[in-house]
Design a protein around this motif. Sequence first.
Motif, PDB file in Angstrom:
ATOM      1  N   ILE A 138       0.776  -0.648   0.166  1.00 11.75           N
ATOM      2  CA  ILE A 138      -0.254   0.276   0.221  1.00 11.75           C
ATOM      3  C   ILE A 138       1.134   1.434  -0.146  1.00 11.75           C
ATOM      4  O   ILE A 138       1.999   1.199   0.421  1.00 11.75           O
ATOM      5  N   GLN A 139       0.459   2.463  -0.840  1.00 18.26           N
ATOM      6  CA  GLN A 139       1.120   3.369  -1.080  1.00 18.26           C
ATOM      7  C   GLN A 139       1.169   4.644   0.274  1.00 18.26           C
ATOM      8  O   GLN A 139       2.145   5.105   0.839  1.00 18.26           O
ATOM      9  N   VAL A 140      -0.038   4.666   0.042  1.00 18.49           N
ATOM     10  CA  VAL A 140      -0.722   5.479   1.218  1.00 18.49           C
ATOM     11  C   VAL A 140      -0.993   4.243   2.555  1.00 18.49           C
ATOM     12  O   VAL A 140      -2.070   4.054   2.739  1.00 18.49           O
ATOM     13  N   PRO A 141      -0.290   4.459   3.890  1.00 16.41           N
ATOM     14  CA  PRO A 141      -0.445   4.074   5.345  1.00 16.41           C
ATOM     15  C   PRO A 141      -1.619   4.042   5.636  1.00 16.41           C
ATOM     16  O   PRO A 141      -1.787   4.920   5.907  1.00 16.41           O
ATOM     17  N   ILE A 142      -2.697   3.156   5.738  1.00 15.75           N
ATOM     18  CA  ILE A 142      -3.905   3.605   7.027  1.00 15.75           C
ATOM     19  C   ILE A 142      -4.640   2.250   7.998  1.00 15.75           C
ATOM     20  O   ILE A 142      -4.214   1.541   7.870  1.00 15.75           O
ATOM     21  N   ILE A 143      -4.415   3.504   8.368  1.00 18.28           N
ATOM     22  CA  ILE A 143      -3.947   2.578  10.439  1.00 18.28           C
ATOM     23  C   ILE A 143      -5.463   2.802  10.841  1.00 18.28           C
ATOM     24  O   ILE A 143      -6.856   3.864  10.674  1.00 18.28           O
ATOM     25  N   LEU A 144      -5.951   1.658  11.223  1.00 19.33           N
ATOM     26  CA  LEU A 144      -7.624   1.562  11.509  1.00 19.33           C
ATOM     27  C   LEU A 144      -7.399   1.357  13.284  1.00 19.33           C
ATOM     28  O   LEU A 144      -6.995   0.299  14.229  1.00 19.33           O
ATOM     29  N   THR A 145      -8.419   2.005  13.915  1.00 14.38           N
ATOM     30  CA  THR A 145      -8.614   2.009  15.560  1.00 14.38           C
ATOM     31  C   THR A 145      -9.793   2.170  15.432  1.00 14.38           C
ATOM     32  O   THR A 145     -10.718   2.089  14.818  1.00 14.38           O
ATOM     33  N   PHE A 159      -5.214   9.812  18.433  1.00 15.68           N
ATOM     34  CA  PHE A 159      -4.114   8.919  17.553  1.00 15.68           C
ATOM     35  C   PHE A 159      -3.473   9.029  17.055  1.00 15.68           C
ATOM     36  O   PHE A 159      -2.428  10.220  16.532  1.00 15.68           O
ATOM     37  N   SER A 160      -5.344  10.170  16.030  1.00 16.85           N
ATOM     38  CA  SER A 160      -4.602  10.680  14.934  1.00 16.85           C
ATOM     39  C   SER A 160      -3.739  12.477  15.180  1.00 16.85           C
ATOM     40  O   SER A 160      -3.144  12.856  14.507  1.00 16.85           O
ATOM     41  N   ARG A 161      -4.006  12.399  16.465  1.00 20.54           N
ATOM     42  CA  ARG A 161      -3.876  14.624  16.795  1.00 20.54           C
ATOM     43  C   ARG A 161      -2.138  13.992  17.147  1.00 20.54           C
ATOM     44  O   ARG A 161      -1.087  14.740  16.948  1.00 20.54           O
ATOM     45  N   MET A 162      -1.696  12.865  18.005  1.00 20.09           N
ATOM     46  CA  MET A 162      -0.610  11.880  18.159  1.00 20.09           C
ATOM     47  C   MET A 162       0.256  12.745  17.165  1.00 20.09           C
ATOM     48  O   MET A 162       1.268  12.353  17.256  1.00 20.09           O
ATOM     49  N   LEU A 163      -0.568  11.268  16.236  1.00 20.37           N
ATOM     50  CA  LEU A 163       0.501  10.907  14.973  1.00 20.37           C
ATOM     51  C   LEU A 163       1.044  12.007  13.959  1.00 20.37           C
ATOM     52  O   LEU A 163       1.995  11.882  13.366  1.00 20.37           O
ATOM     53  N   GLU A 164       0.003  12.984  13.865  1.00 22.49           N
ATOM     54  CA  GLU A 164       0.146  14.069  12.824  1.00 22.49           C
ATOM     55  C   GLU A 164       1.687  15.056  13.396  1.00 22.49           C
ATOM     56  O   GLU A 164       2.820  15.351  11.865  1.00 22.49           O
ATOM     57  N   GLN A 165       2.248  14.725  14.626  1.00 24.33           N
ATOM     58  CA  GLN A 165       3.546  15.854  15.182  1.00 24.33           C
ATOM     59  C   GLN A 165       4.763  14.357  14.608  1.00 24.33           C
ATOM     60  O   GLN A 165       5.847  15.577  14.270  1.00 24.33           O
ATOM     61  N   PHE A 166       4.464  13.741  14.400  1.00 22.14           N
ATOM     62  CA  PHE A 166       5.300  12.963  14.049  1.00 22.14           C
ATOM     63  C   PHE A 166       5.440  11.621  12.364  1.00 22.14           C
ATOM     64  O   PHE A 166       6.732  11.885  11.180  1.00 22.14           O
ATOM     65  N   TYR A 167       4.500  11.530  11.895  1.00 24.13           N
ATOM     66  CA  TYR A 167       3.748  10.949  10.604  1.00 24.13           C
ATOM     67  C   TYR A 167       2.310  11.658  10.131  1.00 24.13           C
ATOM     68  O   TYR A 167       1.645  11.223   9.988  1.00 24.13           O
ATOM     69  N   GLN A 168       2.283  12.855   8.986  1.00 22.70           N
ATOM     70  CA  GLN A 168       1.841  12.893   8.430  1.00 22.70           C
ATOM     71  C   GLN A 168       0.843  12.336   7.185  1.00 22.70           C
ATOM     72  O   GLN A 168      -0.018  12.743   6.846  1.00 22.70           O
ATOM     73  N   ASP A 169       1.661  11.711   6.376  1.00 17.92           N
ATOM     74  CA  ASP A 169       0.921  10.641   5.070  1.00 17.92           C
ATOM     75  C   ASP A 169      -0.029   9.742   5.357  1.00 17.92           C
ATOM     76  O   ASP A 169       0.031   9.015   5.013  1.00 17.92           O
ATOM     77  N   ALA A 170      -0.246   9.457   7.165  1.00 17.41           N
ATOM     78  CA  ALA A 170      -1.117   8.445   7.184  1.00 17.41           C
ATOM     79  C   ALA A 170      -2.559   8.753   7.043  1.00 17.41           C
ATOM     80  O   ALA A 170      -3.149   9.924   7.631  1.00 17.41           O
TER      81      ALA A 170
END
Length: 687
Positions: free
Chosen positions: A638-645, A653-664
């Motif tokens: 998969i080119q664009v990683p999709i995280i399922l929660t 989790f989205s708020r936390m991750l946007e500081q480190f990895y914005q392409d997910a």
Amino acid sequence: MKKILNNLIAVAVVLIVFLIIVPLPAFMLDVMYVINITLSLMILLITMYIKETLEFSVFPSILLITTLFRLGLNISSTRLILTKQGEAGQVIKTFGSFVLSGNIVVGFIVFLIIVLVQFIVITKGAERVAEVSARFTLDAMPGKQMAIDADLSSGLIDEQQAKIRRENIQREAEFFGSMDGATKFVKGDAIMSIIITFINFIGGTIIGMVQGGASFTDVLHIYSIATVGDGLVAQIPALLISTATGMIVTRAASQEHLSTDITRQFMAQPISLIISGIAIAVLGLIPGMPWYIFIPFGALLAFMGYKLIQTQKQEKARAFAMESTAAPVENAVDEGEYYRNIDNVYNLLQIDSIEMEFGYSLLPLIDERSGSSFIERLVMFRRQFALEMGAVVPEVRLRDNGFLNPNQYIIKIKGEEIAKGEILVDYYLALDPGGVSGTIDGIDTIEPAYGIPSKWITQDKKELAEIYGYTVIDPLSVVITHLSEVVKRHAHELLSRQDVNQLLDTVRKYNTTLVDDVVPNIISFSGLQKILANLLKEGVPIRDIETILETLSDYAPSIRDTELLTEYVRQALKRTITRKWSDGGQIRVITLDSEVEKVILNAINKNDQGTYLALDPQIIQKIVSNLLDCIAKVKEVIQVPIILTSPVVRIYFSRMLEQFYQDAVILSFNEIDINVQIQALANVTLD
């Protein structure tokens, strides 16, 4: 009328076959030869006036029909020549008499030269060009398909346009493949014409001597006229068709027909006319040369070049005058006097939503007067973005910047630089999508939109790069793609209160009750703007504004937290979200382990402003590190990683991750349609 013409063509093809069997009277044969010459001339002119080869895609079939027609006429004329003592009609007799001009030997030599030129030069060349064009067209198909996919994904074209371009590529490959085989008809026709010529001459001479009782000189005169005439009336149409074949397979990319292209491109270089004229005039000074031809002709060329240079200077002066007339008022008056008016000072405070600045070498790339389609491409992208995301891209302010590198451009959002790039106008960008079959020389660079290693290559290497499997993009597409990616990333910042009001006005035209019930009675304009911006920030389209308003009318009366309202809206838009991120009825995801979700839930705190995540930095680092490892494992799938929660964890989790990895992409189970199969490729744990 169209149906009658279709049936008429079918009947004509059948009648051509009957020409081989049924004897024709001399008068009817004359009519058929006139039709043959007229048809060949029409085909030649059509190939000169078309702009693209696909405009005359029936040419291979026409080539077969006209070849069969000529062979049928050859057989009919041979039958008359051998049975009627050389009397095969007035057309053949006139052509033969005109070429021979009383001298059989000279006439035959001229006739053979015409036949050999048609066979060796034109037919052979057209056959070779068609063969090479077919091979290169087929080899370049994968690269062209990838270029279409790149334009489609960047929003430069829509699905319908992509479909049309794919069909054109397929038709182009089929056309050149057919032309590769159809040129064999022309070659075979030329060979057969030579054979029939010798049969007519030798067979007619023998028959005339044995059966006619005439003298050898009379027989030779009669059958030489008939043979040469028959050969010419067959070879002239064949020559026209062969020229048309060479014309259509040698046409390069063009926006006009051949005559216009030749005129424009020759006239674009007046200095060449002047130098050529001087050189011709000098040749006329050589002793013995007919100076009265060379010198006037050279002077005419030089004069034409001089007049063209003067015309170009006048056009530049006129364009400069128009620019000066259109200059802003502040350039015409003293700067201090202009800014003495306080209203003019306030004009300096205005900030454009999107702004692009270019180095001076890139100005022809965006100047419509230079033939640029930059504005058209922007309009196309704005339309595609509106259809996909439901938001309208604001106007893009274009400026030149003398302080930039000549080949550099920058993109600003609300006055601040967001991205920059550097391109070479006269080059093409070759991207390696993986699996290329060879390497190509070029200037190494980084594609500005996606950060892919690539090379700038010259135009002469473009076809070779496509054959090797590179995705080749022109400089204008590079800039537009970069701009489109920047706009997509910052769409939430570009959505203004005025844009929200215009969206509501659009809905109000067909659902006034819904709009008046929700805004501003249940939720304010600012609250709605915040929710729509939240959706755009994570790539969720807002085109279904009715569903958004209906969801807010259900939950907004009891919930004031816009972040939580956004989650309910996302769940209501699950069909839209599923369509965007699923592929072939399934969606490939990375899941969170239950322990990870439990740790996140236990770290949620509340205050007067809402909820927030208070998680230990070391745990955050461990979760992010494990997630990046999972992304690296599945990046080939998969080119664009999709995280399922789970729905409760998604927002935090989205708020936390946007500081480190914005392409997910972060999705919850409630945002995926039940008809889609979920395929978990990896699981993020705390271990």
